[in-house]
Write an enzyme that holds these catalytic residues in place. Structure first.
Site, mmCIF file in Angstrom:
data_model
loop_
_atom_site.group_PDB
_atom_site.id
_atom_site.type_symbol
_atom_site.label_atom_id
_atom_site.label_comp_id
_atom_site.label_asym_id
_atom_site.label_seq_id
_atom_site.Cartn_x
_atom_site.Cartn_y
_atom_site.Cartn_z
ATOM 1 N NE ARG A 58 -1.743 -2.296 2.770
ATOM 2 C CZ ARG A 58 -1.928 -3.573 2.424
ATOM 3 N NH1 ARG A 58 -3.017 -3.913 1.809
ATOM 4 N NH2 ARG A 58 -1.051 -4.504 2.722
ATOM 5 C CB THR A 59 3.514 2.532 2.204
ATOM 6 O OG1 THR A 59 2.757 2.194 3.368
ATOM 7 C CG2 THR A 59 4.214 3.864 2.427
ATOM 8 C CE LYS A 87 25.896 -3.600 -8.050
ATOM 9 N NZ LYS A 87 26.137 -2.545 -9.060
ATOM 10 N NE ARG A 108 7.235 0.703 4.645
ATOM 11 C CZ ARG A 108 6.010 0.193 4.655
ATOM 12 N NH1 ARG A 108 5.810 -1.058 4.284
ATOM 13 N NH2 ARG A 108 4.977 0.922 5.027
ATOM 14 C CG HIS A 136 4.071 4.124 8.530
ATOM 15 N ND1 HIS A 136 4.101 4.952 7.424
ATOM 16 C CD2 HIS A 136 3.601 2.924 8.093
ATOM 17 C CE1 HIS A 136 3.668 4.276 6.379
ATOM 18 N NE2 HIS A 136 3.367 3.050 6.754
HETATM 19 C C1 NCD Z 1 1.973 -0.931 8.134
HETATM 20 C C2 NCD Z 1 3.481 -0.792 8.206
HETATM 21 O O1 NCD Z 1 4.173 -1.044 7.229
HETATM 22 O O2 NCD Z 1 3.917 -0.384 9.275
HETATM 23 N N1 NCD Z 1 1.519 -1.149 6.837
HETATM 24 C C3 NCD Z 1 1.240 -0.065 6.047
HETATM 25 O O3 NCD Z 1 2.080 0.765 5.781
HETATM 26 N N2 NCD Z 1 -0.027 0.078 5.646
HETATM 27 C C4 NCD Z 1 1.431 -1.910 9.109
HETATM 28 C C5 NCD Z 1 1.985 -3.296 9.156
HETATM 29 O O4 NCD Z 1 2.851 -3.682 8.359
HETATM 30 O O5 NCD Z 1 1.514 -4.052 10.013
#
Ligand code: NCD
Length: 309
Positions: A58-59, A87, A108, A136
Site C-alpha cells: 500500500r505505502t 553490493k 521505507r 510511519h
Molecule cells: C503498516 C506498516 O508497514 O507499518 N503497513 C502499512 O504501511 N499500511 C502496518 C503493518 O505492516 O503491520
C-alpha cells in the site's frame, strides 16, 4: 500558517493541530478533484524517488499512484536486493545518488532513525514511509483523515488501538496526532506488546486520557473507533515469542454486532488473522476506504512539500 515547502516528513510529533487540519483539508480536496478527473496536472516534470528497502504494498503503490495522479513521475526500487545496498553501499550514499535525480524522496527502511539519517544528507525533502519499529507518519495522517471522514470529526472520539503496540510504527505515529484532539485513547495489547512506557508516560504528562488493558471486549464497549494492528512478526528476535503472541486478538462480525454495532473498524493493513473477513462488509469496516485515503493524503503531502499546492 502551515508552510510545508521543502520540509521533511519524518515523525508524527512534528505537526501542530493547525498543520494537521490543513493536510486533511487538502487531502479532502484531492479526493474531490479526482472524482471528476483521472489526474491533475500540478506536478508535471517533478520526479519522486520511491526507495523501499523493506516490503510494502500500500505505502509504495499509493505514493506512486499519488505522484502519477498529480502529473509527476516516479523512479525507485521495491526491495533492498534490487538496489546497490546488495553490493554493500551505505544508506547515505544511496540517498546522495537518488538526490541527484529527484525532487522528493519517499523511503521505507528497517532501521529506526533511517529516514532522519537520509534527510540529513539529502537536499530533497524526505518522507518517512516507515523506519523499522519507529515511525510511519504518512500512515498516521491518512488514519486521521479516515477518522475525520468516517466519524465527521476527530474530536470527541474514544479511540482503541489494539495489537502490537510495542513494535507497530503506525500507532507510534498515530498517538502523536491524536494528542492534539479531544480524544480518549485505549491501548489494548498483551502485556508484552503494550505501548512503550515512554510514549504512554509522555501522553499522560501532556494531559491525554490513556487507558491500558488487555481486554478487547471491554475496550470495544467504550470505543468509537477500533484500530486493529498486526503482530509485527519481523520485529521479534525470538520466533517462539511470536508463536505465543500471534492470534492474541481476532475481531469477528459477531463481536462487533453484539458489543458495538456502530463501531468504526480501522487497520493499516496487511492483516493476518486479527480481523475476520466476515467483518469486511459491515458499514463501519473502514479499512478498505482507509487505503484509498492513503493516496489522497500522499497527494496532499507531495503537493505541499513541493510547494505546488
Ligand atoms: C503498516 C506498516 O508497514 O507499518 N503497513 C502499512 O504501511 N499500511 C502496518 C503493518 O505492516 O503491520
Amino acid at each position: 500558517m502551515s508552510d510545508f515547502k521543502d520540509k521533511d516528513i519524518l515523525d508524527g510529533a512534528q505537526f501542530t493541530r493547525e498543520e494537521l487540519e490543513h493536510i486533511i483539508n487538502i487531502a479532502a480536496d484531492m479526493r474531490e478533484r479526482l472524482e471528476n478527473n483521472h489526474s491533475l496536472d500540478l506536478l508535471r516534470g517533478y520526479v519522486l524517488g520511491a526507495l523501499f528497502f523493506e516490503p510494502s504494498t500500500r505505502t509504495r503503490l499509493s505514493f506512486e499512484a499519488a505522484m502519477n495522479r498529480l502529473g509527476g513521475s516516479v523512479v525507485g526500487f521495491a526491495s533492498a536486493s534490487a538496489s546497490s545496498t546488495a553490493k554493500g553501499e551505505s544508506l547515505a550514499d544511496t540517498i546522495r545518488t537518488v538526490d541527484q535525480y529527484v525532487d522528493v524522496i519517499a523511503m521505507r527502511h528497517p532501521k529506526i532513525g533511517s529516514a532522519r539519517e537520509a534527510a540529513e544528507v539529502a537536499k530533497a525533502p524526505v518522507i518517512n514511509g516507515g523506519d523499522g519499529a519507529g515511525q510511519h507518519p504518512t500512515q498516521a495522517l491518512l488514519d486521521l483523515f479516515t477518522i475525520q471522514t468516517e466519524r465527521g470529526q476527530v474530536d470527541g472520539n474514544t479511540i482503541a488501538l489494539c495489537g502490537d503496540l510495542k513494535n507497530g510504527r503506525t500507532v507510534h505515529s498515530g498517538v502523536e496526532l491524536y494528542k492534539h484532539y479531544d480524544c480518549k485513547l485505549i491501548f489494548v495489547a498483551p502485556q508484552a506488546l503494550q505501548m512503550p512506557v515512554e510514549i504512554t508516560a509522555r501522553l499522560r504528562e501532556g494531559g491525554i486520557p490513556v487507558e491500558e488493558t488487555s481486554d478487547l471486549v471491554a475496550a470495544m464497549a467504550e470505543a468509537d473507533v477500533l484500530y486493529m494492528t498486526r503482530i509485527q512478526k519481523e520485529r521479534f528476535d525470538d520466533p517462539a515469542e511470536y508463536e505465543r503472541l500471534k492470534g492474541s486478538y481476532v475481531l469477528t462480525r459477531e463481536m462487533v454486532e453484539r458489543i458495538k454495532p456502530d463501531l468504526t473498524v480501522m487497520h493499516p493493513l496487511p492483516r493476518v488473522d486479527e480481523i475476520n473477513t466476515d467483518v469486511d462488509d459491515l458499514p463501519g469496516a473502514a479499512y478498505f476506504r482507509q487505503m484509498q485515503n492513503g493516496m489522497y493524503t500522499r497527494m496532499a503531502l507531495i503537493g505541499l512539500i513541493t510547494g505546488t499546492i
